[in-house]
Scaffold this motif. Structure first.
Motif, short mmCIF file in Angstrom:
data_model
loop_
_atom_site.label_atom_id
_atom_site.label_comp_id
_atom_site.label_asym_id
_atom_site.label_seq_id
_atom_site.Cartn_x
_atom_site.Cartn_y
_atom_site.Cartn_z
N LYS A 2 62.70 -98.74 -81.82
CA LYS A 2 62.57 -100.60 -82.12
C LYS A 2 63.31 -101.11 -83.67
O LYS A 2 63.35 -100.10 -83.98
CB LYS A 2 60.94 -101.81 -82.15
CG LYS A 2 60.06 -101.23 -81.49
CD LYS A 2 59.01 -101.84 -82.13
CE LYS A 2 58.03 -101.83 -80.19
NZ LYS A 2 56.23 -102.23 -80.84
N THR A 3 64.46 -102.28 -83.76
CA THR A 3 64.59 -102.00 -84.63
C THR A 3 64.17 -102.42 -85.86
O THR A 3 64.17 -101.59 -87.43
CB THR A 3 65.93 -103.62 -84.54
OG1 THR A 3 66.14 -104.16 -83.73
CG2 THR A 3 65.95 -104.29 -85.73
N SER A 4 62.38 -102.80 -85.74
CA SER A 4 61.77 -102.80 -87.13
C SER A 4 61.11 -101.62 -88.01
O SER A 4 60.83 -101.29 -88.85
CB SER A 4 60.56 -103.99 -87.46
OG SER A 4 59.81 -103.06 -86.02
N PRO A 212 73.70 -109.31 -87.92
CA PRO A 212 71.89 -109.02 -87.61
C PRO A 212 71.63 -108.05 -86.22
O PRO A 212 71.66 -108.74 -85.45
CB PRO A 212 71.05 -109.23 -87.79
CG PRO A 212 71.84 -110.83 -87.65
CD PRO A 212 73.16 -110.80 -87.68
N VAL A 213 71.06 -107.00 -86.27
CA VAL A 213 69.99 -107.02 -84.07
C VAL A 213 69.35 -107.77 -84.57
O VAL A 213 68.21 -107.86 -84.79
CB VAL A 213 70.22 -104.87 -84.54
CG1 VAL A 213 69.47 -104.43 -83.35
CG2 VAL A 213 71.15 -104.60 -84.95
N LYS A 214 69.10 -108.58 -83.46
CA LYS A 214 68.24 -109.49 -83.29
C LYS A 214 67.41 -108.90 -81.95
O LYS A 214 65.91 -109.30 -81.54
CB LYS A 214 69.05 -111.17 -82.83
CG LYS A 214 69.75 -111.55 -83.80
CD LYS A 214 69.86 -112.70 -83.19
CE LYS A 214 71.10 -113.63 -84.21
NZ LYS A 214 72.07 -114.46 -83.98
N ALA A 215 67.94 -108.22 -80.93
CA ALA A 215 66.85 -107.31 -80.30
C ALA A 215 65.72 -106.86 -81.15
O ALA A 215 66.35 -106.34 -81.86
CB ALA A 215 67.68 -106.80 -79.28
N GLU A 216 64.80 -106.84 -79.74
CA GLU A 216 63.63 -105.85 -81.15
C GLU A 216 63.56 -104.62 -80.28
O GLU A 216 63.01 -103.78 -81.30
CB GLU A 216 62.56 -106.71 -80.18
CG GLU A 216 60.68 -105.76 -80.64
CD GLU A 216 60.02 -106.79 -80.13
OE1 GLU A 216 58.81 -105.72 -80.04
OE2 GLU A 216 59.85 -107.38 -79.54
N SER A 217 64.43 -104.33 -78.96
CA SER A 217 64.58 -102.53 -78.64
C SER A 217 65.99 -102.48 -79.13
O SER A 217 66.84 -103.43 -78.21
CB SER A 217 63.85 -102.73 -76.88
OG SER A 217 64.46 -101.41 -76.64
N VAL A 222 73.67 -105.16 -77.65
CA VAL A 222 74.25 -104.85 -77.76
C VAL A 222 76.28 -104.67 -78.40
O VAL A 222 75.53 -105.96 -79.04
CB VAL A 222 75.45 -106.64 -76.53
CG1 VAL A 222 77.14 -105.74 -75.86
CG2 VAL A 222 74.50 -105.93 -75.51
N MET A 223 77.09 -104.03 -78.70
CA MET A 223 77.95 -103.95 -79.80
C MET A 223 78.83 -104.91 -80.09
O MET A 223 78.95 -105.15 -78.71
CB MET A 223 77.97 -102.43 -80.09
CG MET A 223 76.66 -101.94 -80.25
SD MET A 223 76.85 -101.82 -82.79
CE MET A 223 78.28 -101.00 -83.28
N HIS A 224 79.08 -104.94 -80.91
CA HIS A 224 80.86 -105.82 -81.02
C HIS A 224 82.01 -104.88 -80.43
O HIS A 224 81.86 -103.55 -80.92
CB HIS A 224 81.04 -106.33 -81.93
CG HIS A 224 80.95 -105.66 -83.19
ND1 HIS A 224 80.39 -104.99 -83.95
CD2 HIS A 224 81.96 -105.24 -84.09
CE1 HIS A 224 79.57 -104.16 -85.20
NE2 HIS A 224 81.51 -104.32 -85.15
N THR A 302 72.78 -101.35 -87.19
CA THR A 302 73.31 -100.69 -86.51
C THR A 302 73.73 -99.43 -87.11
O THR A 302 73.76 -98.16 -87.37
CB THR A 302 74.46 -101.15 -86.00
OG1 THR A 302 75.60 -101.56 -86.52
CG2 THR A 302 73.99 -102.32 -85.07
N LEU A 303 73.93 -99.81 -88.85
CA LEU A 303 74.78 -98.59 -89.11
C LEU A 303 73.82 -97.21 -90.20
O LEU A 303 74.51 -96.45 -90.36
CB LEU A 303 75.97 -99.52 -90.78
CG LEU A 303 76.65 -101.03 -90.18
CD1 LEU A 303 77.18 -100.75 -91.38
CD2 LEU A 303 77.61 -99.55 -89.39
N ILE A 304 72.72 -98.12 -90.18
CA ILE A 304 70.88 -97.27 -90.92
C ILE A 304 71.21 -96.69 -89.62
O ILE A 304 70.61 -95.10 -90.03
CB ILE A 304 70.58 -98.11 -91.38
CG1 ILE A 304 69.73 -97.54 -92.10
CG2 ILE A 304 69.89 -99.05 -90.94
CD1 ILE A 304 68.77 -97.17 -93.30
#
Length: 340
Positions: A2-4, A212-217, A222-224, A302-304
């Motif tokens: 998860k993003t969290s 920011p990464v908005k998706a929980e998973s 989706v990356m730029h 996404t960087l960390i």
């Protein structure tokens, strides 16, 4: 995952607002990616960690002074932020205020030497804009544009060159590859004299790097897409290092994404160019990169996640906790980390 899982607490006062006068004077947190052990040094100490036969890979992109202030044909004020070149003189552009920027609308900047017309709508509410001018576009931007600093930097940058690496030479980025900001000419010369090859590649950084990464998973994010190039000379240097038992050490996450994208297109690393939306997070098997010089990144970014893929999430979060306790400076103008 998860993003969290990539959250950490960061006091706001640790976000660096201005660059150090001496580029290479920042602190360097060294992290052993296998053991998780850390120790603290100065960025100039990077030299003693590099060995003869290693290859240091740097991103030579140059940031465009991509923020433009102008006026509509009606005289109303407008702000443009150039995101990426679509083709020729057509750019994907963020327009403020944007709702009234419709196809066919025209704009002028400065003394009128730069003009623009909206040709259509593009992704996420941006506009496709065609520019008209005389001379060289980058020189016009140098005269009329301002540097698009990240949203967390609120101080005015006195010298725009401090948001450029000393080796930048290919215009195209909307943000700097900030790990490279720590290098000065003297350190680069010392690295080469020691017998470490320096390979230049290019990835033009988009503003999506700050989204920011908005998706929980993580699997749902989706990356730029960003444009990259890696030439034959860089490939040869990297292959020599690999074949000779040396390490490939990327400077910045943009260099990592370039190398891993290029390697993923073929069975072996080859010269190529194109667009990449590679998303690297824990579980990824690295094909080229052995080590990384990087800054300290935003929580849940996404960087960390990329850094955690190389060194392990637990190791990285523990190192970040230590960096906070030791009052390291964070983000674009902050201190650095070496992962080997």
């Amino acid at each position: 995952m998860k993003t969290s899982d990539f959250y950490f607490n960061l006091p706001e006062e640790l976000i660096a607002q201005t660059p150090l006068k001496d580029r290479a004077a920042s602190r360097l947190l060294c992290l052993d990616k296998e053991t998780g052990q850390t120790h603290h040094e100065s960025f100039r100490d990077l030299l003693k960690h590099l060995k003869v036969g290693d290859c240091l890979v740097i991103n030579d992109t140059r940031v465009l002074p991509a923020r433009l202030f102008g006026r509509r044909s009606s005289g109303a004020a407008v702000e443009f932020l150039l995101l990426k070149r679509v083709e020729g003189d057509v750019w994907q552009t963020l327009v403020k205020p944007g709702k009234k920027a419709r196809p066919g609308d025209t704009f002028e900047f400065g003394d009128g030497s730069l003009r623009a017309v909206v040709e259509g709508l593009s992704e996420e509410g941006t506009r496709l804009v065609r520019f008209a001018y005389e001379g060289i576009f980058e020189e016009v931007l140098d005269r009329l544009g301002t540097m698009p600093l990240p949203p967390y930097i609120r101080e005015t940058l006195e010298d725009s060159e401090r948001y450029q690496t000393v080796y930048s030479n290919k215009y195209g980025s909307a943000a700097a590859p900030t790990a490279g900001l720590h290098f000065d000419d003297a350190l680069l010369d010392a690295i080469e004299k020691k017998g470490i090859e320096i390979a230049r590649i290019t990835l033009h950084v988009g503003l999506g790097t700050f989204r920011p990464v908005k998706a929980e998973s993580l699997q749902d994010h989706v990356m730029h897409a960003e444009y990259f190039e890696i030439g034959p000379e860089a490939v040869q240097k990297i292959q020599r290092a690999k074949q000779g038992g040396g390490r490939v050490i990327a400077v910045g996450t943009t260099s990592v994404r370039t190398l891993e994208s290029a390697a993923g297109r073929h069975e072996t690393l080859q010269a190529c160019s194109g667009w990449t939306d590679i998303f690297i997070y824990p579980g990824y098997a690295f094909k080229v990169v052995d080590g990384l010089v990087t800054n300290f990144h935003l929580p849940e970014s996404t960087l960390i996640m990329l850094v955690s893929a190389l060194a392990g999430r637990d190791n990285v979060l523990a190192a970040y906790k230590e960096a906070v306790s030791q009052r390291y400076r964070f983000f674009s103008f902050g201190d650095a980390m070496l992962i080997l």
